[in-house]
Every structure is written in structure tokens, then in C-alpha cells.
Design a protein around this motif. Structure first.
Motif: not given
Lengths: 199, 199
Positions: B2-3, B56-59, B107-109, B186-187
Motif C-alpha cells: 500500500k503506497v 502503509v508500506d511506502a510513501v 519514504i521517497t522524496l 526506491s519503493v
């Protein structure tokens, strides 16, 4: 050359003033003592300083506060300590210095080794120091009249190991006079948009 | 997985949502439209978003404003546009996401090519993008539970050349779907503290 050194009472600034004082006229500036004082977080205070000192050939900033804390405890407000002081404080000086520097003059800002080498409690320090280097890199291509801007990235100083040592276990400290050489390289040299690593 | 994709209505975010949507459950978040909305400059708004969405699993964050202007015209207030939005907005998301990410989550910015390659009018952009990369580099070593954080640095998008083209003459634009691959790296990947250059 006439050189303003902002942060001249700090460990780095004192060594820079000594190094540059061997061949230049140094105007030392402190935050709370000495003939000239400035609050770099307030651009009006920076403007007042330069209006007093007048035209110069170089500006060195070795000043600015940072908050250190575990990432888990960091609040947005604590990130703003470094953004307002070490980052925008130095940017304020650069913006004002632009109008007071003689042709070909230079601005030298201070970042730090944690920009490249993160340490525990240093999320704000890495962010802010990287931002200072980014500002110098970008401002360099837009400055007029041959003005230059560089950043110096010192590692931990031998003189500061009493207070900062526990954060920098395993880092090789350098004497403040070694760090000061990197500032001299920026002031007396001809490059712009550089980051001089003092480590 | 879930992203959450914050900035899912932008050119980058839309492509990221499409790319990740092929194998993950994407929760798209906008600033002014859609089921989920957030103002990343306000950490209370970010907290409210995560309280709604849950674990969640990724942002992914592909959002944040920057001011562009000639260095000679820049005011401190204009530098704070990017500091408050693209920098601290993304930091706010990272700080809150930490508590809502499942073990091993990411987390990916978003930074940008001007972090490394300055352009005219881009003093704030270089500063802010370099700061975002610094934050990711430093936060990576302090995140618990196998959580990861990276930044993606896109160059100018083919889809954005209409508006940004004049700032990026001579840069090789990439399609948004190419930039989206760096977010997927990244994710779905395992590295942390990295900057993936999408150029």
C-alpha cells in the motif's frame, strides 16, 4: 584587502581572522561582543552592519546555530533553528554583501563535513550544510562584477573535541589553523562555486 | 504494498501512481482535489492525512513549491517559499510517515537536477533540492525497523517543457514515465540514503 569576518569570536572565525590578518585588513564581527556586532538571522541587522563597515573586498561567515537531536525527537520547529540561523543567516549576509563588495570580491560561507558524512542526531546539520553548499554553487553563476562565492566544509576541530567529540568518534579532527587555510584559499584564490573540504 | 503518493495530480506524481499501480495499491493524494488532500507545509494536516489512511508500506512525495527569480531580486521571504514547502513539507511527511510505515517500509522524496546543475533564477531551487537530498542521506541512518528513505532527482520532464523549457535550454528532458522508474526503484528496491538521478 579589507575582509569582514562574521563569527570572529568562534573557534573557526578566530583562526580565520589570524590567518587572513597576516596579509589583509580584517574587520572582526561577533554576535554579542566587540566593536561590530550582527544578528545574521535578521537581514536588517546585516544591512546595518555593512552600512557601518562600508565597502569591502571579502566577506567570510563562520557563524550560525544548528539543533542536534535524535531524528525520532525532531520537531519542525527544531529544524527551523538551523534553517533560520546557519542557512538563511548566511544567505542574508550573501544577499547584502553583494552590494558592498568591490569588483572581484568574494563571499565565503561555512558548511560542514556532515553535509557529506551524516552522524546520529545530525539530520538538521546535514540538511542545512548541504543547503549552504547548494546556495553557494547556484549563487556563483549569478553574481555580477566578477564577485565570487564559495563554501568551506570543516570537519570537527581539535579545539572543539571537548564539546563535539562524542558526536564525531572516528572522525579525524583538524586544528582550527588548518580549517582557516581553506577560507584563505577562497578569499585569496580565484575560483567560485566551490566547496573546499577542510579535512 | 500500500503506497501513498502525495502530489499524485502533478506531472511526476501521476506517472509514479501509474507505474506503481501496476503492482501495488496506490493511495493518491492531492493538495486541492481528490478523496485525500493534504497541505504538506502544515504538519497537523499531514498527521490528519495519515490518521485517515492508516498503515502503509511506502510513501512517495512529489510535491512542493519553489520560488524562481534572479538572485539580485531574491528576498529572504522568497527563499522561505521553498524552505517551507518543498523542503519542510517533505520533511513533515517523513517525520509523520515514520509512525505509520510498516516494518521495512520506505519514504521517497523529490529533489531535482538543479541540486547539482544550477540554472539562472534557481538559487532557491538548488539550495532546497540539495537540502532534501541531505535530509534523506542523514535520516536514512536513524530510521528504525528497517525503514528506508531515498530521494529522486528528476531532470526537466518532456511534459513540462512548455512551462519550464526556457529555464532548461540544453538540458535533455525525460518523459515522466522515465522519472517514475526512479521512484519505483526506491519503493521496490532495498537501498537507503540514496539519490536516484532520473536523467
Amino acid at each position: 584587502m579589507k575582509v569582514i569576518v562574521i563569527g570572529a569570536t568562534g573557534a573557526v572565525g578566530k583562526a580565520v581572522a589570524e590567518e587572513l590578518g597576516q596579509r589583509h585588513q580584517v574587520v572582526p564581527v561577533g554576535s554579542r561582543s566587540g566593536q561590530y556586532q550582527v544578528d545574521i538571522t535578521d537581514i536588517a541587522s546585516v544591512r546595518a552592519l555593512f552600512a557601518q563597515v562600508g565597502k569591502v573586498d571579502a566577506v567570510v561567515v563562520a557563524a550560525g546555530a544548528l539543533h542536534f537531536a535524535p531524528l525520532a525527537d525532531f520537531t519542525p520547529e527544531q529544524f527551523y533553528v538551523g534553517l533560520n540561523s546557519k542557512l538563511m543567516g548566511q544567505v542574508n549576509v550573501a544577499l547584502v554583501a553583494r552590494d558592498y563588495l568591490n569588483d572581484g570580491g568574494s563571499i565565503t560561507l561555512t558548511s560542514g563535513i556532515v553535509a557529506d558524512e551524516p552522524i546520529r542526531n545530525g539530520a538538521s546539520a546535514t540538511m542545512v550544510n548541504a543547503a549552504v553548499e547548494g546556495f553557494a554553487r547556484a549563487a556563483a553563476i549569478e553574481l555580477p562584477r566578477g564577485l565570487r562565492i564559495n563554501a568551506v566544509s570543516p570537519t570537527v576541530l581539535e579545539e572543539s573535541m571537548g564539546s563535539y567529540g562524542p558526536f564525531f568518534v572516528g572522525f579525524v579532527p583538524v586544528p582550527a589553523r588548518r580549517a582557516a587555510l581553506s577560507y584563505a584559499r577562497s578569499v585569496d584564490g580565484a575560483q567560485t562555486g566551490q566547496v573546499y573540504q577542510a579535512w
